[in-house]
Design a protein around this motif. Sequence first.
Motif, short mmCIF file in Angstrom:
data_model
loop_
_atom_site.label_atom_id
_atom_site.label_comp_id
_atom_site.label_asym_id
_atom_site.label_seq_id
_atom_site.Cartn_x
_atom_site.Cartn_y
_atom_site.Cartn_z
N GLU A 36 0.84 -1.18 0.00
CA GLU A 36 0.00 0.00 0.00
C GLU A 36 0.88 1.25 0.00
O GLU A 36 1.97 1.23 0.58
N SER A 60 -3.85 -0.55 -2.39
CA SER A 60 -4.51 0.73 -2.17
C SER A 60 -3.52 1.87 -2.20
O SER A 60 -2.31 1.69 -2.06
N THR A 62 -3.76 6.58 -1.59
CA THR A 62 -4.62 7.71 -1.30
C THR A 62 -5.33 8.13 -2.59
O THR A 62 -4.69 8.32 -3.62
N ASN A 98 -8.21 5.63 -1.30
CA ASN A 98 -8.56 5.97 0.07
C ASN A 98 -8.91 7.45 0.24
O ASN A 98 -8.25 8.33 -0.29
N HIS A 100 -10.46 10.55 3.26
CA HIS A 100 -10.68 10.95 4.64
C HIS A 100 -11.72 12.07 4.67
O HIS A 100 -12.06 12.63 3.63
N VAL A 147 -12.57 4.11 -0.89
CA VAL A 147 -12.80 3.63 0.48
C VAL A 147 -12.61 4.80 1.44
O VAL A 147 -11.68 5.60 1.29
N GLU A 149 -11.82 6.08 5.16
CA GLU A 149 -11.13 5.59 6.34
C GLU A 149 -11.56 6.33 7.60
O GLU A 149 -11.64 7.56 7.61
N ASN A 183 -12.73 1.75 4.59
CA ASN A 183 -11.41 1.29 5.02
C ASN A 183 -11.49 1.32 6.55
O ASN A 183 -11.32 2.37 7.17
N ASP A 185 -10.15 0.99 9.86
CA ASP A 185 -8.85 0.95 10.53
C ASP A 185 -9.06 0.62 12.00
O ASP A 185 -9.61 1.43 12.76
N GLN A 211 -7.52 -2.17 8.05
CA GLN A 211 -6.14 -1.85 8.38
C GLN A 211 -5.90 -2.08 9.86
O GLN A 211 -6.82 -1.93 10.67
#
Length: 268
Positions: A36, A60, A62, A98, A100, A147, A149, A183, A185, A211
């Motif tokens: 990743e 994966s 970002t 990924n 956020h 995904v 996170e 994702n 975590d 994760q």
Amino acid sequence: MTSTSFTLAASSEMIFRDLPVAERIRRIHDAGFAVEIWDWRNHDIDALESLRGEGVVFTSMTGYTTGTLGDPEGAEELLRTAAESIPVGKRIGAWALNLHGTGLDDKGLPVKALAAGEIASEEMWATARHTLQRIAELGEREGVTFVLENLNLAVDHPGTPFARAEDTLALVSGVDSPHLKLNLDLYHAQIGEGNLIELCRAALPWIGEIQVADVPGRCEPGTGEINYGGVARALREMGYAGVVGLEAFASSDSDLALRRFREAFSLA
């Protein structure tokens, strides 16, 4: 004899950090793991594409570079940079892009933070839902999966909007698209919420990747309080057979960290 029901990957940003990036990736690959990466702008994409040609599997990366979920201007920026990230992901074969709640700086701090004690407003929630619906539509058009996170607020990412696993699950399940997943975590979730096995059970239909790192310290399984062997058995019993990514620092030796990670997710 033991086996694993999962695809095990490791972050090249956090393992073998004393080596050049290409050598880190080769070491992770040679140890039998997928790879990743984080922000693709910090990488030589031609080199990563060549490594893919050598057999390296990238799971994966970002999937945006700037932008936020919860305000209109930031949402447009998020969508723009997510679209820019898609061709990179396709070049290296990274299936999961990924996201956020907001962009993070080089110290992991949110570029657009909530004030201490502040919570996301209903307007922010509505904007985030609409933004993620558009992200899912972009993923569907381009044949990729984004995904979202979860992060922790207490240690690593204070002030990040939509950071809790409860938040990311609500957003992703509300869109309910195969092109937008979680994702999940578990390091961040342990700090923020705990009850990891039941969290996995509740989130299972929407999990794209899991994760892991141990708590405290964010190092490999076996260095802290999380019973990752128990989590692995529960995930197998639930039917999860996807990616488990080690997003953890090596407590001492990177090869040892990878061995401990494999042992935690190997099942008798």
